[in-house]
Scaffold this motif. Structure first.
Motif, PDB file in Angstrom:
ATOM      1  N   UNK A 242      78.736 -36.367  50.128  1.00 18.67           N
ATOM      2  CA  UNK A 242      77.310 -36.334  49.819  1.00 18.67           C
ATOM      3  C   UNK A 242      76.467 -36.576  51.064  1.00 18.67           C
ATOM      4  N   UNK A 243      76.974 -37.411  51.970  1.00 18.26           N
ATOM      5  CA  UNK A 243      76.215 -37.764  53.177  1.00 18.26           C
ATOM      6  C   UNK A 243      76.049 -36.577  54.118  1.00 18.26           C
ATOM      7  N   UNK A 244      76.862 -35.548  53.952  1.00 21.89           N
ATOM      8  CA  UNK A 244      76.816 -34.406  54.873  1.00 21.89           C
ATOM      9  C   UNK A 244      75.645 -33.469  54.608  1.00 21.89           C
ATOM     10  N   UNK A 245      75.054 -33.591  53.429  1.00 25.01           N
ATOM     11  CA  UNK A 245      73.893 -32.770  53.126  1.00 25.01           C
ATOM     12  C   UNK A 245      74.193 -31.315  52.831  1.00 25.01           C
ATOM     13  N   UNK A 246      75.456 -30.985  52.583  1.00 22.91           N
ATOM     14  CA  UNK A 246      75.834 -29.608  52.264  1.00 22.91           C
ATOM     15  C   UNK A 246      75.737 -29.341  50.781  1.00 22.91           C
ATOM     16  N   UNK A 247      76.467 -28.337  50.304  1.00 18.14           N
ATOM     17  CA  UNK A 247      76.489 -28.045  48.864  1.00 18.14           C
ATOM     18  C   UNK A 247      76.997 -29.248  48.073  1.00 18.14           C
ATOM     19  N   UNK A 248      76.521 -29.387  46.846  1.00 16.94           N
ATOM     20  CA  UNK A 248      76.920 -30.512  46.011  1.00 16.94           C
ATOM     21  C   UNK A 248      78.433 -30.475  45.794  1.00 16.94           C
ATOM     22  N   UNK A 249      79.176 -31.491  46.284  1.00 20.71           N
ATOM     23  CA  UNK A 249      80.636 -31.469  46.164  1.00 20.71           C
ATOM     24  C   UNK A 249      81.135 -31.614  44.737  1.00 20.71           C
ATOM     25  N   UNK A 250      80.277 -32.108  43.839  1.00 20.47           N
ATOM     26  CA  UNK A 250      80.702 -32.277  42.453  1.00 20.47           C
ATOM     27  C   UNK A 250      80.725 -30.944  41.697  1.00 20.47           C
ATOM     28  N   UNK A 251      80.074 -29.937  42.234  1.00 17.52           N
ATOM     29  CA  UNK A 251      80.191 -28.586  41.679  1.00 17.52           C
ATOM     30  C   UNK A 251      81.520 -28.031  42.178  1.00 17.52           C
ATOM     31  N   UNK A 252      82.493 -27.974  41.291  1.00 18.25           N
ATOM     32  CA  UNK A 252      83.879 -27.729  41.707  1.00 18.25           C
ATOM     33  C   UNK A 252      84.642 -26.947  40.631  1.00 18.25           C
TER      34      UNK A 252
END
Length: 282
Positions: A242-252
Motif C-alpha cells: 500500500x505504501x508504494x502508491x501503485x494499484x490496489x494490491x487487494x484487487x487480486x
C-alpha cells in the motif's frame, strides 16, 4: 484429520503453486502465536467502504455506510478493545456499528459477539446452521446474541450496501461466505469474504458438505478475495504494498481461489490417505 482445538497430525502434505503445505503449517499460518491473535494490526482501508480492524492473525472487517456500520467477525472477546481502537484510529465510532456478522461459529471469530452487542447495541445475525454451535459460545456465561437468523442466499442491507450470505459448510455446519460490491475509483469490485474451507474431521456428512461447498465458492464472482484469517489472502504482503502508491494490491482476481485450491488439495489428499488405511502416511 483432527478435532478442533487439538494439534493436527502433520500429514498429508500437498504442493500448490510451488508451495508445500501440511495441516500443521496451515494451522500455524492461520493462527500465529497467542500474542499475534490479540495484537492490533495497523487498521487500513481495503477497498471502497471496507476496512480492516482485526489483529495480526484474526480478521475483523468494518463496512462503513451513511446509515451506520457493519462489523464482520468480532474474534475473541478479549479483542473487543483492540477492534474498538482500530475503528477509532480510522476515524469512525464503535457505537455506529449497527449490524454484527460472522464467518463461522468458532471462538476465534465470534466469541466477542455478546461484548460487541453490549457495547454498541448492534443487531447480531447468523446462519441458521451455525446456531447450535454459536449458542455454545458463552464467554463469562453471556448468552450468545442472535437477533436475526439467516438462510442461504439471504441478504443483509444497510445504507446502500448489501451483503449476501452463502452457505459453504464443512469447517462448521453454517460456515458463511459473504459477498458484496464495493465502489472505488468509479468502478465496481466484487468482494468475497471467504469462510474457512479447512477440514477438522472427515466424516461422510462433512465430506458431502465440502463437496458441495468447493464448487459454490469457485463460482462466486471475485475481484477482491478476503478471509477470516489474514494469511488466507496474503494480507501482510499486500498491506506492505500500500505504501508504494501503485494499484490496489487487494484487487487480486488471479488469486481469488488460491486458498480454495490449497484447502481442496488437502481435503482430497486426506480422503485418499483415509481410504488407504492408517498406515498409509507412515
Amino acid at each position: 484429520m483432527w478435532a478442533q482445538g487439538q494439534g493436527p497430525a502433520d500429514h498429508p502434505s500437498v504442493t500448490v503453486r510451488g508451495r508445500t503445505y501440511t495441516p500443521r503449517s496451515i494451522l500455524a499460518r492461520n493462527m500465529g502465536t497467542e500474542v499475534d491473535q490479540t495484537t492490533q494490526f495497523p487498521p487500513h482501508k481495503i477497498i471502497g467502504n471496507i476496512y480492516y480492524v482485526g489483529t495480526k492473525t484474526l480478521s475483523s472487517f468494518l463496512i462503513v455506510t451513511p446509515q451506520g456500520n457493519i462489523l464482520l467477525n468480532s474474534t475473541y472477546e478479549r479483542n473487543a478493545p483492540v477492534i474498538q481502537k482500530s475503528v477509532a484510529d480510522l476515524g469512525f465510532k464503535f457505537s455506529d456499528i449497527k449490524i454484527l456478522l460472522g464467518n463461522h461459529a468458532h471462538g476465534d471469530h465470534q466469541e466477542g459477539d455478546a461484548m460487541v452487542k453490549q457495547l454498541t447495541g448492534a443487531q447480531a445475525m447468523a446462519m441458521s446452521e451455525d446456531l447450535v454451535a454459536l449458542r455454545a459460545i458463552k464467554p463469562g456465561g453471556k448468552e450468545h446474541p442472535v437477533d436475526r437468523v439467516l438462510h442461504d442466499g439471504e441478504s443483509v442491507s444497510l445504507g446502500g450496501t448489501t451483503l449476501v450470505a452463502h452457505l459453504t459448510p464443512g469447517h462448521t455446519a453454517g460456515c458463511t461466505t459473504w459477498t458484496m460490491d464495493a465502489q472505488d475509483g468509479g468502478r465496481t469490485y466484487k468482494v468475497v469474504f471467504h469462510c474457512s474451507l479447512r477440514a477438522n474431521v472427515l466424516s461422510p456428512a462433512i465430506i458431502e458438505q465440502f463437496n458441495r461447498s468447493f464448487p459454490i465458492v469457485r463460482a462466486l464472482p471475485c475481484d477482491v478475495p478476503l478471509g477470516d484469517h489474514p494469511a488466507q489472502y496474503d494480507m501482510l504482503e499486500k498491506h506492505a504494498k500500500l505504501a508504494n502508491g501503485g494499484p490496489n494490491p487487494f484487487v487480486d482476481p488471479a488469486n481469488c481461489n488460491l486458498e480454495t485450491d490449497i484447502q481442496e488439495a488437502m481435503f482430497r489428499a486426506a480422503i485418499a490417505e483415509q481410504q488407504q488405511g492408517p498406515g498409509a502416511a507412515r
